[in-house]
Design a protein around this motif. Structure first.
Motif, PDB file in Angstrom:
ATOM      1  N   LYS A  13       0.324   6.312   3.715  1.00  0.00           N
ATOM      2  CA  LYS A  13       1.451   6.569   2.822  1.00  0.00           C
ATOM      3  C   LYS A  13       1.509   5.477   1.762  1.00  0.00           C
ATOM      4  O   LYS A  13       1.116   4.341   1.990  1.00  0.00           O
ATOM      5  N   MET A  14       2.021   5.834   0.600  1.00  0.00           N
ATOM      6  CA  MET A  14       2.186   4.887  -0.499  1.00  0.00           C
ATOM      7  C   MET A  14       3.136   3.777  -0.063  1.00  0.00           C
ATOM      8  O   MET A  14       4.072   4.016   0.676  1.00  0.00           O
ATOM      9  N   SER A  15       2.886   2.559  -0.495  1.00  0.00           N
ATOM     10  CA  SER A  15       3.772   1.446  -0.180  1.00  0.00           C
ATOM     11  C   SER A  15       5.176   1.737  -0.677  1.00  0.00           C
ATOM     12  O   SER A  15       5.376   2.503  -1.618  1.00  0.00           O
ATOM     13  N   LYS A  16       6.133   1.085  -0.057  1.00  0.00           N
ATOM     14  CA  LYS A  16       7.531   1.264  -0.438  1.00  0.00           C
ATOM     15  C   LYS A  16       7.737   0.883  -1.896  1.00  0.00           C
ATOM     16  O   LYS A  16       7.175  -0.092  -2.381  1.00  0.00           O
ATOM     17  N   PRO A  33      11.885  -9.198 -17.290  1.00  0.00           N
ATOM     18  CA  PRO A  33      11.117  -8.399 -16.330  1.00  0.00           C
ATOM     19  C   PRO A  33      11.378  -8.884 -14.904  1.00  0.00           C
ATOM     20  O   PRO A  33      11.803 -10.018 -14.674  1.00  0.00           O
ATOM     21  N   LEU A  34      11.081  -8.020 -13.952  1.00  0.00           N
ATOM     22  CA  LEU A  34      11.361  -8.282 -12.550  1.00  0.00           C
ATOM     23  C   LEU A  34      10.174  -7.854 -11.703  1.00  0.00           C
ATOM     24  O   LEU A  34       9.611  -6.780 -11.910  1.00  0.00           O
ATOM     25  N   PHE A  35       9.788  -8.687 -10.779  1.00  0.00           N
ATOM     26  CA  PHE A  35       8.679  -8.396  -9.876  1.00  0.00           C
ATOM     27  C   PHE A  35       9.270  -8.265  -8.480  1.00  0.00           C
ATOM     28  O   PHE A  35       9.857  -9.210  -7.965  1.00  0.00           O
ATOM     29  N   VAL A  36       9.156  -7.096  -7.879  1.00  0.00           N
ATOM     30  CA  VAL A  36       9.735  -6.832  -6.560  1.00  0.00           C
ATOM     31  C   VAL A  36       8.608  -6.745  -5.529  1.00  0.00           C
ATOM     32  O   VAL A  36       7.653  -5.999  -5.708  1.00  0.00           O
ATOM     33  N   THR A  37       8.764  -7.518  -4.463  1.00  0.00           N
ATOM     34  CA  THR A  37       7.790  -7.505  -3.372  1.00  0.00           C
ATOM     35  C   THR A  37       8.532  -7.242  -2.073  1.00  0.00           C
ATOM     36  O   THR A  37       9.563  -7.856  -1.809  1.00  0.00           O
ATOM     37  N   TYR A  38       8.003  -6.345  -1.269  1.00  0.00           N
ATOM     38  CA  TYR A  38       8.594  -6.037   0.021  1.00  0.00           C
ATOM     39  C   TYR A  38       7.795  -6.699   1.140  1.00  0.00           C
ATOM     40  O   TYR A  38       6.592  -6.459   1.276  1.00  0.00           O
ATOM     41  N   LYS A  39       8.480  -7.505   1.926  1.00  0.00           N
ATOM     42  CA  LYS A  39       7.851  -8.185   3.054  1.00  0.00           C
ATOM     43  C   LYS A  39       7.167  -7.172   3.979  1.00  0.00           C
ATOM     44  O   LYS A  39       6.044  -7.395   4.429  1.00  0.00           O
ATOM     45  N   PRO A  72       5.861 -19.562  -3.017  1.00  0.00           N
ATOM     46  CA  PRO A  72       5.820 -20.027  -1.627  1.00  0.00           C
ATOM     47  C   PRO A  72       6.492 -19.077  -0.629  1.00  0.00           C
ATOM     48  O   PRO A  72       6.051 -18.994   0.520  1.00  0.00           O
ATOM     49  N   ALA A  73       7.524 -18.353  -1.037  1.00  0.00           N
ATOM     50  CA  ALA A  73       8.172 -17.406  -0.121  1.00  0.00           C
ATOM     51  C   ALA A  73       7.203 -16.284   0.264  1.00  0.00           C
ATOM     52  O   ALA A  73       7.158 -15.857   1.425  1.00  0.00           O
ATOM     53  N   ILE A  74       6.422 -15.817  -0.688  1.00  0.00           N
ATOM     54  CA  ILE A  74       5.426 -14.784  -0.394  1.00  0.00           C
ATOM     55  C   ILE A  74       4.285 -15.373   0.429  1.00  0.00           C
ATOM     56  O   ILE A  74       3.828 -14.770   1.400  1.00  0.00           O
TER      57      ILE A  74
END
Length: 158
Positions: A13-16, A33-39, A72-74
């Motif tokens: 399935k496609m990533s969230k 701009p905004l970069f959204v990353t899902y853990k 660092p959080a990623i």
């Protein structure tokens, strides 16, 4: 065993992705701009790699390219999942260390590593360095000998 990347993604399935409502809310809160990353997406992708490469008979190490996103959080998400850090600059090393990585968890490569870069890497306990040239190999050998350190070396052929 040869693994072809599109085969890994087959039936996956496609990533969230954020909904439009979530995007608007996040942009109001953080700006654009905004970069959204899902853990969860990162963790799912790590598991996917490990699942498909676990039977590879040549051994397998999973490493994340810190230059791709040195937040660092990623990086901490990757470290918590035992993914190694692949770095190619002092700023990458600093970011990896901020995320909790230690020398044996860091692979250092990159086309231009000065003698100072190599000395700092050895001082920081980075024990795996990929060399790019005979000259770099000689400089690393001299620095490692002077530091009385044993360094694991990878050789990049191009």
């Amino acid at each position: 065993m040869a693994v072809y990347w599109p085969q890994l993604l087959k039936n996956q399935k496609m990533s969230k992705r954020p909904t439009l409502v979530e995007v608007k809310s996040l942009v109001r809160k953080f700006g654009s701009p905004l970069f959204v990353t899902y853990k969860e997406t990162i963790q799912k992708n790590i598991a996917l790699y490990r699942t498909h490469f676990k039977s590879y008979s040549g051994g397998f190490s999973l490493a994340y390219s810190v230059k791709t996103n040195n937040n660092p959080a990623i990086l901490k998400i990757f470290r918590d999942k035992k993914v190694l850090a692949e770095v190619c600059s002092q700023s990458d090393i600093t970011a990896a260390k901020m995320a909790g990585y230690r020398g044996r968890e860091i692979f250092y490569d990159g086309l231009i590593k000065t003698s100072q870069d190599l000395s700092l890497a050895i001082r920081d306990g980075i024990s795996h360095i990929n060399i790019e040239s005979l000259g770099e190999a000689k400089r690393l050998a001299t620095i490692a000998t002077r530091s009385k350190k044993i360094i694991e070396v990878g050789i990049r052929l191009s």
